[in-house]
Motif scaffolding. Structure first.
Motif, mmCIF file in Angstrom:
data_model
loop_
_atom_site.group_PDB
_atom_site.id
_atom_site.type_symbol
_atom_site.label_atom_id
_atom_site.label_comp_id
_atom_site.label_asym_id
_atom_site.label_seq_id
_atom_site.Cartn_x
_atom_site.Cartn_y
_atom_site.Cartn_z
ATOM 1 N N VAL A 71 -18.651 7.536 12.152
ATOM 2 C CA VAL A 71 -19.362 8.683 12.697
ATOM 3 C C VAL A 71 -20.441 9.103 11.703
ATOM 4 N N LYS A 72 -21.710 9.034 12.123
ATOM 5 C CA LYS A 72 -22.794 9.439 11.229
ATOM 6 C C LYS A 72 -22.726 10.936 11.002
ATOM 7 N N SER A 73 -22.524 11.333 9.745
ATOM 8 C CA SER A 73 -22.312 12.741 9.431
ATOM 9 C C SER A 73 -23.394 13.342 8.551
ATOM 10 N N ASP A 74 -24.221 12.504 7.947
ATOM 11 C CA ASP A 74 -25.312 13.010 7.122
ATOM 12 C C ASP A 74 -26.430 11.975 7.116
ATOM 13 N N ASP A 75 -27.661 12.433 7.223
ATOM 14 C CA ASP A 75 -28.789 11.506 7.105
ATOM 15 C C ASP A 75 -30.018 12.253 6.613
ATOM 16 N N ILE A 76 -30.941 11.487 6.041
ATOM 17 C CA ILE A 76 -32.155 12.078 5.496
ATOM 18 C C ILE A 76 -33.216 11.003 5.313
ATOM 19 N N TRP A 77 -34.459 11.356 5.548
ATOM 20 C CA TRP A 77 -35.577 10.501 5.195
ATOM 21 C C TRP A 77 -35.943 10.767 3.749
ATOM 22 N N ILE A 78 -36.126 9.712 2.977
ATOM 23 C CA ILE A 78 -36.504 9.829 1.568
ATOM 24 C C ILE A 78 -37.886 9.223 1.395
ATOM 25 N N THR A 79 -38.754 9.961 0.730
ATOM 26 C CA THR A 79 -40.109 9.484 0.456
ATOM 27 C C THR A 79 -40.191 8.999 -0.975
ATOM 28 N N SER A 80 -40.714 7.808 -1.170
ATOM 29 C CA SER A 80 -40.830 7.252 -2.516
ATOM 30 C C SER A 80 -41.766 8.090 -3.379
#
Length: 451
Positions: free
Chosen positions: A421-430
């Motif tokens: 179950v996907k419980s956390d996500d985030i886009w990360i910028t280099s």
């Protein structure tokens, strides 16, 4: 006239004014949401897996796993009970047809009353990128297949630390098997053998279905140490079985090394190797960072076992000494992401440096929740630190998809009733195209990392 839902799921008519209807619906939503959230109960530790007796011929390869070994090369590792078995790998791009052959090296070790089998390490290549190869170890036994990583972005990594050999480990491995990933990253604590050496063998058999098909890049944890004062040095079993590309990256120790894949440069550090400013590891890290070309590898990612940023009460402060010495190097080099294990829970930070949020710092993720027998670390420090963005004590795994030179997508998947179950996500910028690079040039000079 308006209809409201009944507890049975059927709708009934009502003559309530609109404002009161909105209030009732809000209350219903809150109650339902609270009920759904309350339904999730943190899982208990599961029992150790049982492994049936293996009656394969002594010359058959077992515990097969692969790892990256320099540009366009792969190291194939396996064990045989027959000391006369050759360390050869036959391979090709067509099933059953092996146009290439490579010969490697072998070793073995003894640990008190235990004697290992013959441990083979053979490097194959050069290999084509993003290609399926079929291979056979030692000239007999079953055919395996592997897929090489792509040469360019996008690329996907599976991440799970502190695995062990329990029912939850199996769930985590099953979920990783459903992920279309290219490389597995493991920030320490593999088998939880803890001096009982045959557990290294059962762990090798457990992970073989995945580790023989995609490269596993690992670093050591405290459960790999297995030292006995005056009798055994630490990490003998780990070093013998899980050889990483330390020589290819100019390191003098299998406990720390680096590698590049697609558009990312990875540095695997040793939390249990000397790391002070006079140590070989510190000098090697400075050298390795100075060679990173962010035009070729815009992403810079670091793994080690003991987290530096941890708001869990477990293992609190254990990474502070290493952090004090090495964080200035990682900060000056604009490291994008740091992955750690050790704490049996999940936590993601904001970009952080020197104990507080910093837009030019790294994102730190603790993911020591692979499924080990010691269970979860469920007690956190409150209030939650300002730098901590998300934390939860559950078993699970992470997935990192580096989409292009500037953006990557991170997600954490909790093991909920054996479903990922996907419980956390985030886009990360280099940080490579941020103003941080130019801002830190004076720090690089102070650390003697650039002229």
């Amino acid at each position: 006239m308006t209809f409201l839902p009944c507890s049975s799921g059927v709708f009934r008519r009502t003559n309530l004014p609109p404002m009161e209807i909105q209030l009732v619906l809000t209350v219903i939503f809150v109650v339902v949401s609270a009920t759904v959230a309350a339904d999730y109960v943190r899982p208990l530790p599961r029992k150790a897996l049982q492994f049936p007796w293996d009656l394969k011929p002594a010359s058959y390869p077992q515990q097969v796993h692969i790892s990256l070994a320099g540009d366009k090369h792969m190291r194939v590792t396996w064990i045989t009970d027959d000391d006369s078995s050759p360390s050869i790998v036959e391979y090709g791009t067509i099933p059953g047809r092996y146009d290439n052959l490579a010969e490697g090296e072998s070793n073995s070790y003894s640990y008190l009353l235990y004697s290992s089998g013959k441990i083979h390490h053979t490097v194959i290549g050069p290999l084509e990128d993003n290609t399926v190869y079929f291979y056979r170890c030692g000239g007999e036994g079953p055919e395996f297949q592997l897929k090489t990583p792509p040469a360019q972005l996008p690329i996907t990594f599976a991440v799970a630390g502190d695995l062990g050999q329990t029912g939850w480990t199996k769930s985590t491995l099953d979920h990783i098997g459903q992920c279309k990933y290219d490389v597995h990253l493991l920030p320490g604590d593999l088998s939880y053998a803890d001096y009982i050496q045959h557990r290294w063998d059962t762990f090798g058999k457990l992970v073989e279905p995945l580790a023989s098909t995609r490269p596993w890049m690992v670093t050591q944890g405290n459960h790999e140490k297995e030292s006995i004062p005056l009798i055994k040095d630490g990490f003998e079993s780990y070093n013998a079985r899980w050889k990483m590309p330390f020589e290819e990256s100019g390191s003098s120790s299998n406990l720390y090394y680096s590698f590049e894949v697609a558009g990312a440069h990875f540095i695997m550090l040793g939390s249990y190797a000397d790391y002070d400013k006079y140590s070989d590891q510190y000098r090697w890290l400075k050298m390795d960072l100075s060679k990173v070309d962010r035009k070729r590898t815009p992403w810079l990612i670091v793994l080690f076992h003991v987290p530096w940023y941890n708001s869990n009460k477990a293992h609190q402060g254990e990474g502070s000494d290493m952090m004090e010495v090495m964080e200035p190097l990682l900060y000056a080099a604009n490291v994008d992401l740091v992955l750690a294990g050790h704490v049996h829970a999940y936590e993601r930070s904001k970009r952080v440096h020197n104990g507080r949020s910093d837009p030019c710092g790294a994102v730190h993720i603790t993911i020591g929740d692979g499924g080990n027998r010691e269970g979860l670390a469920s007690r956190y420090i409150n209030p939650q630190p300002e730098w901590s963005a998300f934390r939860e004590a559950s078993f699970g795994h992470g997935e990192l998809k580096i989409v292009n030179s500037t953006h990557a997508f991170w997600s954490w998947h909790r093991n909920d009733d054996d479903e990922p179950v996907k419980s956390d996500d985030i886009w990360i910028t280099s940080l490579v195209n941020s103003g941080c690079v130019e801002q830190k040039r004076h720090e690089l000079r102070n650390l003697h990392m650039i002229p």
